[in-house]
Design a protein around this motif. Structure first.
Motif, mmCIF file in Angstrom:
data_model
loop_
_atom_site.group_PDB
_atom_site.id
_atom_site.type_symbol
_atom_site.label_atom_id
_atom_site.label_comp_id
_atom_site.label_asym_id
_atom_site.label_seq_id
_atom_site.Cartn_x
_atom_site.Cartn_y
_atom_site.Cartn_z
ATOM 1 N N GLN A 79 0.820 -1.207 0.000
ATOM 2 C CA GLN A 79 0.000 0.000 0.000
ATOM 3 C C GLN A 79 0.854 1.258 0.000
ATOM 4 O O GLN A 79 0.529 2.236 -0.682
ATOM 5 C CB GLN A 79 -0.944 -0.008 1.207
ATOM 6 C CG GLN A 79 -2.034 -1.061 1.116
ATOM 7 C CD GLN A 79 -2.858 -1.154 2.386
ATOM 8 O OE1 GLN A 79 -2.414 -0.769 3.478
ATOM 9 N NE2 GLN A 79 -4.071 -1.657 2.278
ATOM 10 N N GLN A 82 2.145 1.728 -3.491
ATOM 11 C CA GLN A 82 1.082 2.206 -4.372
ATOM 12 C C GLN A 82 0.775 3.680 -4.103
ATOM 13 O O GLN A 82 0.551 4.457 -5.027
ATOM 14 C CB GLN A 82 -0.175 1.356 -4.180
ATOM 15 C CG GLN A 82 -0.040 -0.069 -4.691
ATOM 16 C CD GLN A 82 -1.242 -0.922 -4.353
ATOM 17 O OE1 GLN A 82 -1.935 -0.688 -3.361
ATOM 18 N NE2 GLN A 82 -1.491 -1.931 -5.170
ATOM 19 N N LYS A 83 0.798 4.042 -2.816
ATOM 20 C CA LYS A 83 0.548 5.424 -2.433
ATOM 21 C C LYS A 83 1.635 6.345 -2.982
ATOM 22 O O LYS A 83 1.350 7.422 -3.515
ATOM 23 C CB LYS A 83 0.480 5.529 -0.909
ATOM 24 C CG LYS A 83 0.100 6.893 -0.385
ATOM 25 C CD LYS A 83 0.196 6.923 1.140
ATOM 26 C CE LYS A 83 -0.764 6.006 1.804
ATOM 27 N NZ LYS A 83 -0.731 6.129 3.291
ATOM 28 N N SER A 85 3.494 5.826 -5.576
ATOM 29 C CA SER A 85 3.345 5.904 -7.028
ATOM 30 C C SER A 85 2.248 6.887 -7.404
ATOM 31 O O SER A 85 2.403 7.696 -8.334
ATOM 32 C CB SER A 85 3.029 4.518 -7.593
ATOM 33 O OG SER A 85 2.841 4.572 -8.991
ATOM 34 N N ALA A 86 1.127 6.839 -6.674
ATOM 35 C CA ALA A 86 0.023 7.767 -6.941
ATOM 36 C C ALA A 86 0.450 9.203 -6.659
ATOM 37 O O ALA A 86 0.090 10.124 -7.400
ATOM 38 C CB ALA A 86 -1.192 7.390 -6.094
ATOM 39 N N ALA A 89 2.568 10.771 -9.387
ATOM 40 C CA ALA A 89 1.802 11.120 -10.586
ATOM 41 C C ALA A 89 1.135 12.484 -10.477
ATOM 42 O O ALA A 89 0.862 13.132 -11.498
ATOM 43 C CB ALA A 89 0.749 10.051 -10.868
ATOM 44 N N VAL A 222 -8.238 14.360 -8.034
ATOM 45 C CA VAL A 222 -6.998 13.958 -7.358
ATOM 46 C C VAL A 222 -7.315 13.275 -6.033
ATOM 47 O O VAL A 222 -6.714 12.249 -5.686
ATOM 48 C CB VAL A 222 -6.083 15.175 -7.124
ATOM 49 C CG1 VAL A 222 -4.937 14.816 -6.182
ATOM 50 C CG2 VAL A 222 -5.521 15.678 -8.445
ATOM 51 N N GLN A 225 -8.344 9.851 -6.716
ATOM 52 C CA GLN A 225 -7.179 9.063 -7.114
ATOM 53 C C GLN A 225 -6.342 8.669 -5.909
ATOM 54 O O GLN A 225 -5.808 7.561 -5.838
ATOM 55 C CB GLN A 225 -6.334 9.864 -8.106
ATOM 56 C CG GLN A 225 -5.123 9.125 -8.652
ATOM 57 C CD GLN A 225 -4.370 9.955 -9.684
ATOM 58 O OE1 GLN A 225 -4.880 10.956 -10.192
ATOM 59 N NE2 GLN A 225 -3.152 9.552 -9.987
ATOM 60 N N MET A 226 -6.246 9.587 -4.945
ATOM 61 C CA MET A 226 -5.474 9.327 -3.736
ATOM 62 C C MET A 226 -6.274 8.562 -2.680
ATOM 63 O O MET A 226 -5.766 8.251 -1.615
ATOM 64 C CB MET A 226 -4.992 10.653 -3.133
ATOM 65 C CG MET A 226 -3.997 11.413 -3.997
ATOM 66 S SD MET A 226 -2.494 10.464 -4.303
ATOM 67 C CE MET A 226 -1.957 10.144 -2.634
ATOM 68 N N ARG A 227 -7.545 8.302 -2.973
ATOM 69 C CA ARG A 227 -8.442 7.586 -2.063
ATOM 70 C C ARG A 227 -8.632 8.327 -0.749
ATOM 71 O O ARG A 227 -8.713 7.714 0.326
ATOM 72 C CB ARG A 227 -7.932 6.160 -1.827
ATOM 73 C CG ARG A 227 -7.890 5.323 -3.099
ATOM 74 C CD ARG A 227 -7.423 3.902 -2.839
ATOM 75 N NE ARG A 227 -7.355 3.146 -4.087
ATOM 76 C CZ ARG A 227 -6.965 1.881 -4.177
ATOM 77 N NH1 ARG A 227 -6.594 1.231 -3.082
ATOM 78 N NH2 ARG A 227 -6.931 1.269 -5.328
#
Length: 261
Positions: A79, A82-83, A85-86, A89, A222, A225-227
């Motif tokens: 996680q 993944q965070k 990487s997000a 971006a 955004v 996308q970032m949840r």
């Protein structure tokens, strides 16, 4: 296990623990036929036959059962990656203040704190005091504000006026005054705008512009996308948090980001 299987195990496992964690997530999450097929393909690519694969999976299974704590650790690591990487971006987009003015603190600070907030959120109002304390005590931090009006239509109206204030170089003054004035309503929004000296005709014209609406839509995109599930939400370096973390929490996030630079 013979030397051949042991050698292939070491190749496949990357030393043992990494493979155990990875396969642990696989066993835990799905056990689906597609996952099994992918694992078999990977084994074949490594020169591991079905019998050897079965032996390796038995070792991994036993290791996981004896050390189940590796599963949440591996999930957390995944996680975090993944965070990160997000964040990479969207970093340039969110760290650049709207109209060059929607920020507080040192414009050249070595750490940037990005806050997504809603003027109708009581925790954001509480956080405003924490932000003020942070920039008073840390002269090398920059706070970038992003409007995330998700609680009500009045939240959206206040956010649009904040963007109009940014266009006039008065964002932070409006931000503080709006939270001090009270929950957003047509009257409190106008009162805050007038108190900081906005040109109301220009502000109303900007609020109706595509630029203003696009900024809000981009911030919402955004956040999705970032949840981010609520406000306030923060991005500091490679860290992100949802909720009022308090002054000490912000200070700790800044320290970690600064240490990583």
């Amino acid at each position: 296990m013979d030397d051949n299987i042991n050698r292939k195990w070491m190749i496949m496992a990357g030393g043992g623990l990494a493979m155990a964690a990875a396969l642990g997530i696989w066993f835990w999450q799905s056990g689906s036929s597609s996952s099994a097929e992918a694992t078999s393909e990977a084994a074949r690519a490594a020169g591991i036959d079905a019998q050897e694969q079965k032996a390796i999976e038995g070792i991994v299974r036993n290791y996981i059962l004896q050390n189940p704590e590796i599963i949440p650790e591996a999930v957390e690591l995944l996680q975090d990656r993944q965070k990160a990487s997000a964040l990479d971006a969207v970093r340039d987009q969110i760290e650049k203040p709207f109209a060059g003015a929607a920020f507080a603190g040192n414009p050249d600070g070595d750490v940037t704190v990005v806050e997504f907030s809603d003027f109708n959120c009581p925790y954001c109002k509480q956080t405003e005091r924490d932000i003020a304390k942070l920039i008073a005590n840390d002269k090398n931090v920059k706070i970038v504000f992003r409007e995330l009006p998700i609680l009500s239509e009045a939240s959206n109206d206040a956010a649009l006026m904040a963007l109009a204030a940014a266009k006039q170089g008065k964002y932070y003054a409006f931000h503080k005054t709006m939270f001090a004035t009270g929950r957003p309503t047509p009257s409190t929004i106008e009162a805050a705008a007038k108190e900081v000296g906005l040109d109301m005709k220009a502000a109303r014209a900007f609020i109706d512009s595509p630029e203003a609406k696009q900024e809000i839509q981009q911030n919402i995109a955004v956040a999705q996308q970032m949840r981010f599930t609520g406000t306030p939400s923060f991005v500091v370096g490679n860290q992100s948090e949802v909720g009022a973390v308090g002054y000490d929490g912000l200070k700790e996030m800044v320290a970690k980001a600064r240490a990583a630079n």
